[in-house]
Design an enzyme around this catalytic site. Structure first.
Site, PDB file in Angstrom:
ATOM      1  N   LYS A  39     -14.381 -14.135  -5.967  1.00  0.00           N
ATOM      2  CA  LYS A  39     -15.667 -14.155  -5.251  1.00  0.00           C
ATOM      3  C   LYS A  39     -15.775 -15.369  -4.333  1.00  0.00           C
ATOM      4  O   LYS A  39     -16.653 -15.429  -3.481  1.00  0.00           O
ATOM      5  CB  LYS A  39     -16.827 -14.176  -6.247  1.00  0.00           C
ATOM      6  CG  LYS A  39     -16.851 -13.001  -7.214  1.00  0.00           C
ATOM      7  CD  LYS A  39     -17.624 -11.831  -6.655  1.00  0.00           C
ATOM      8  CE  LYS A  39     -17.640 -10.681  -7.662  1.00  0.00           C
ATOM      9  NZ  LYS A  39     -18.374  -9.528  -7.186  1.00  0.00           N
TER      10      LYS A  39
ATOM     11  N   LYS B 249     -12.533 -14.032 -11.616  1.00  0.00           N
ATOM     12  CA  LYS B 249     -13.669 -13.582 -10.780  1.00  0.00           C
ATOM     13  C   LYS B 249     -14.197 -14.714  -9.909  1.00  0.00           C
ATOM     14  O   LYS B 249     -14.590 -14.511  -8.764  1.00  0.00           O
ATOM     15  CB  LYS B 249     -14.774 -13.017 -11.677  1.00  0.00           C
ATOM     16  CG  LYS B 249     -15.866 -12.324 -10.897  1.00  0.00           C
ATOM     17  CD  LYS B 249     -16.669 -11.353 -11.733  1.00  0.00           C
ATOM     18  CE  LYS B 249     -15.845 -10.155 -12.120  1.00  0.00           C
ATOM     19  NZ  LYS B 249     -16.591  -9.167 -12.906  1.00  0.00           N
TER      20      LYS B 249
ATOM     21  N   ASN C 184     -28.388   1.151 -13.780  1.00  0.00           N
ATOM     22  CA  ASN C 184     -27.757   0.672 -15.021  1.00  0.00           C
ATOM     23  C   ASN C 184     -28.799   0.004 -15.902  1.00  0.00           C
ATOM     24  O   ASN C 184     -29.967  -0.099 -15.531  1.00  0.00           O
ATOM     25  CB  ASN C 184     -26.582  -0.257 -14.700  1.00  0.00           C
ATOM     26  CG  ASN C 184     -27.045  -1.488 -13.937  1.00  0.00           C
ATOM     27  OD1 ASN C 184     -27.801  -2.298 -14.435  1.00  0.00           O
ATOM     28  ND2 ASN C 184     -26.603  -1.602 -12.675  1.00  0.00           N
TER      29      ASN C 184
ATOM     30  N   PRO D 231     -21.742  -3.054  -0.576  1.00  0.00           N
ATOM     31  CA  PRO D 231     -21.344  -4.410  -0.180  1.00  0.00           C
ATOM     32  C   PRO D 231     -21.388  -5.328  -1.404  1.00  0.00           C
ATOM     33  O   PRO D 231     -22.209  -5.140  -2.304  1.00  0.00           O
ATOM     34  CB  PRO D 231     -22.420  -4.819   0.829  1.00  0.00           C
ATOM     35  CG  PRO D 231     -23.585  -3.932   0.546  1.00  0.00           C
ATOM     36  CD  PRO D 231     -23.017  -2.651  -0.001  1.00  0.00           C
ATOM     37  N   ASP D 232     -20.497  -6.298  -1.443  1.00  0.00           N
ATOM     38  CA  ASP D 232     -20.536  -7.312  -2.506  1.00  0.00           C
ATOM     39  C   ASP D 232     -21.413  -8.457  -2.001  1.00  0.00           C
ATOM     40  O   ASP D 232     -21.012  -9.222  -1.113  1.00  0.00           O
ATOM     41  CB  ASP D 232     -19.119  -7.795  -2.843  1.00  0.00           C
ATOM     42  CG  ASP D 232     -19.115  -8.675  -4.084  1.00  0.00           C
ATOM     43  OD1 ASP D 232     -19.989  -9.566  -4.196  1.00  0.00           O
ATOM     44  OD2 ASP D 232     -18.250  -8.462  -4.958  1.00  0.00           O
ATOM     45  N   ILE D 233     -22.597  -8.544  -2.554  1.00  0.00           N
ATOM     46  CA  ILE D 233     -23.590  -9.507  -2.050  1.00  0.00           C
ATOM     47  C   ILE D 233     -23.100 -10.935  -2.263  1.00  0.00           C
ATOM     48  O   ILE D 233     -23.128 -11.766  -1.351  1.00  0.00           O
ATOM     49  CB  ILE D 233     -24.948  -9.280  -2.754  1.00  0.00           C
ATOM     50  CG1 ILE D 233     -25.434  -7.857  -2.472  1.00  0.00           C
ATOM     51  CG2 ILE D 233     -25.982 -10.301  -2.282  1.00  0.00           C
ATOM     52  CD1 ILE D 233     -26.576  -7.392  -3.341  1.00  0.00           C
TER      53      ILE D 233
ATOM     54  N   LYS E 253     -34.864  17.364  -2.685  1.00  0.00           N
ATOM     55  CA  LYS E 253     -34.307  17.464  -4.031  1.00  0.00           C
ATOM     56  C   LYS E 253     -33.180  18.506  -4.045  1.00  0.00           C
ATOM     57  O   LYS E 253     -33.362  19.630  -3.558  1.00  0.00           O
ATOM     58  CB  LYS E 253     -35.419  17.870  -5.000  1.00  0.00           C
ATOM     59  CG  LYS E 253     -34.976  17.909  -6.438  1.00  0.00           C
ATOM     60  CD  LYS E 253     -36.134  18.313  -7.342  1.00  0.00           C
ATOM     61  CE  LYS E 253     -35.601  18.572  -8.748  1.00  0.00           C
ATOM     62  NZ  LYS E 253     -36.601  19.157  -9.621  1.00  0.00           N
TER      63      LYS E 253
HETATM   64  O1  C5P Z   1     -17.609  -7.780  -9.497  1.00  0.00           O
HETATM   65  P1  C5P Z   1     -18.693  -7.914 -10.483  1.00  0.00           P
HETATM   66  O2  C5P Z   1     -19.780  -6.910 -10.344  1.00  0.00           O
HETATM   67  O3  C5P Z   1     -18.240  -8.018 -11.905  1.00  0.00           O
HETATM   68  O4  C5P Z   1     -19.305  -9.362 -10.145  1.00  0.00           O
HETATM   69  C1  C5P Z   1     -20.456  -9.847 -10.750  1.00  0.00           C
HETATM   70  C2  C5P Z   1     -21.077 -10.879  -9.874  1.00  0.00           C
HETATM   71  O5  C5P Z   1     -21.117 -10.486  -8.510  1.00  0.00           O
HETATM   72  C3  C5P Z   1     -22.529 -11.086 -10.235  1.00  0.00           C
HETATM   73  O6  C5P Z   1     -22.882 -12.396  -9.884  1.00  0.00           O
HETATM   74  C4  C5P Z   1     -23.221 -10.068  -9.337  1.00  0.00           C
HETATM   75  O7  C5P Z   1     -24.585 -10.393  -9.137  1.00  0.00           O
HETATM   76  C5  C5P Z   1     -22.421 -10.166  -8.074  1.00  0.00           C
HETATM   77  N1  C5P Z   1     -22.331  -8.915  -7.300  1.00  0.00           N
HETATM   78  C6  C5P Z   1     -22.948  -8.802  -6.090  1.00  0.00           C
HETATM   79  N2  C5P Z   1     -22.824  -7.658  -5.343  1.00  0.00           N
HETATM   80  C7  C5P Z   1     -22.079  -6.623  -5.802  1.00  0.00           C
HETATM   81  C8  C5P Z   1     -21.453  -6.720  -7.045  1.00  0.00           C
HETATM   82  C9  C5P Z   1     -21.597  -7.870  -7.771  1.00  0.00           C
HETATM   83  O8  C5P Z   1     -23.630  -9.747  -5.673  1.00  0.00           O
HETATM   84  N3  C5P Z   1     -21.979  -5.538  -5.068  1.00  0.00           N
END
Ligand code: C5P
Length: 407
Positions: free
Chosen positions: A352, A348, A215, A312-314, A294
């Site tokens: 989170k 959010k 992105n 994964p959501d870090i 490729k």
């Molecule tokens: O859910 P969203 O992407 O809008 O959330 C944004 C926040 O979550 C930011 O702080 C981003 O760095 C963190 N994030 C993350 N891992 C992901 C998606 C988002 O740490 N996979």
């Protein structure tokens, strides 16, 4: 400009004689761009390397070079020029000039001004520049130790090619490095003793060895926060996706590509951290499989179909760690929303599970140098109005520091 890092600061920029004087022109410019006013004072030797005319034109102020300058009504430029300064920065500081400072000499304006400045209020910073043998000479090192003991701060030196054709220690730091060091020096040390872990930039999710999904995140906000946190005295680790940005001085940087790699790096580093700030624009999904070679057109005219799995959501993962739940690790999330910023950011924050969520209008701010932030915590919300990302980073660091438990 009043929304920059050095806004309101008045810097006396002293030049002593050396080839590095050519960089003083750019330094003057960069100090001004950072919001400072710059008063140039030059030694006679410095004027052999760059003209006072150039420095006057750039700084927009008369340049001083002699203690006998009759322009000052009281004939005391050494007093008048040093009283309203926030710092005196000597760049370049020659071996000879450092020797003069070490001896407390006062027979020309610049060393006189350094001696006469109110030491408690006006710090003296030196950016030495000289040949490597001169730098290594015991006399120079002795003088440096003396001026440091007398309260001066020595910035650098750098190592590399020298004007004389030799290579080694003694190069003056680059103008942008000096601005960064000076800014850090003047920044309140709100995060001393804290370890801050930051994610920044986009992630890159490979499809095959040559293609991938990413992105437009530039990483500027996260890098600015890393710079501001370091300036505030923190030990900073920056986990960065693929971005084209220089590493802020004094910051440890770990480069990663994918969300999984970012998570691994974060989990490795987070044990000792007291603050985690997630600014990275992490890809929500990655291709379910990564082709070993490729992917080629197969002649059928049918495009390949990509299947995705969730990343994964870090931030959410870190926010669930025991140290985060106990409050020992303070987690900050970011949200880029195109509408309804407050409602989205509040939702959010809860989703989170973090104490502080920073909203901004995105993705319009991606790659820009300025931004505006909305801070949402359990007590409500607060706006940080539009400013450069560097200034916002400084403000955000102060906001975070104020929310940390005492230690
Ligand atoms: O859910 P969203 O992407 O809008 O959330 C944004 C926040 O979550 C930011 O702080 C981003 O760095 C963190 N994030 C993350 N891992 C992901 C998606 C988002 O740490 N996979």
């Amino acid at each position: 400009m009043n929304d920059e890092e050095l806004a309101g600061k008045h810097i006396v920029l002293g030049l002593s004689g050396g080839v590095a004087c050519y960089k003083a022109a750019e330094l003057c410019r960069q100090l001004q761009r950072a919001g400072a006013t710059v008063q140039v004072v030059m030694t006679e030797a410095a004027a052999q390397f760059i003209t006072p005319v150039t420095m006057q034109a750039l700084s927009g102020r008369p340049v001083y070079g002699s203690q006998w300058d009759a322009r000052e009504p009281n004939n005391m430029p050494h007093i008048n020029l040093s009283r309203n300064a926030d710092a005196v920065l000597i760049a370049p500081a020659s071996a000879d000039f450092i020797a003069r400072l070490a001896q407390g000499r006062a027979d020309e304006l610049l060393s006189l001004l350094c001696l006469a400045r109110p030491r408690e209020r006006v710090p003296l910073l030196l950016a030495p520049a000289m040949n490597r043998e001169m730098w290594a000479h015991p006399a120079t090192q002795r003088n440096l130790a003396q001026v440091a003991q007398d309260g001066a701060t020595v910035l650098g030196v750098g190592c590399g090619d020298q004007a004389c054709g030799e290579t080694g220690d003694g190069r003056m730091l680059e103008p942008h490095e000096l601005v960064e060091e000076l800014t850090a020096f003047l920044t309140p040390k709100l995060l001393v003793g804290r370890k801050v872990l930051i994610t920044a930039g986009p992630t890159f999710e490979a499809i095959d060895p040559v293609r991938g999904i990413t992105n437009h995140s530039s990483g500027k906000m996260g890098f600015a926060i890393a710079r501001a946190a370091r300036a505030a005295g923190a030990e900073v680790t920056l986990v960065a996706g693929p971005v084209h940005l220089p590493t802020p001085r004094g910051v440890r940087r770990i480069d990663v590509q994918s969300a999984q790699q970012m998570l691994d790096a974060v989990l490795q580093q987070v044990q000792s951290a007291s603050v985690f700030i997630a600014t990275a624009a992490v890809a929500d999904w990655r291709p379910a499989t990564q082709a070993a070679h490729k992917i080629k057109k197969d002649g059928s005219g049918e495009p390949p179909v990509l299947r995705f799995v969730e990343n994964p959501d870090i931030l959410a993962t870190v926010a669930q760690l025991p140290q985060a739940r106990s409050g020992a690790l303070y987690c900050v999330g970011f949200a880029a929303e195109s509408e309804d910023l407050l409602a989205q950011s509040s939702a959010k924050r809860l989703r989170k599970g973090v104490p502080l969520l920073v909203g901004n209008i995105g993705p319009a701010t991606f790659g820009q140098d300025d931004n505006a932030l909305l801070l949402v915590d359990a007590n409500g919300h607060r706006e940080l109005p539009r400013a450069s990302k560097r200034v916002l980073a400084q403000q955000l660091v102060a906001e975070i520091a104020a929310r940390l438990p005492h230690h």
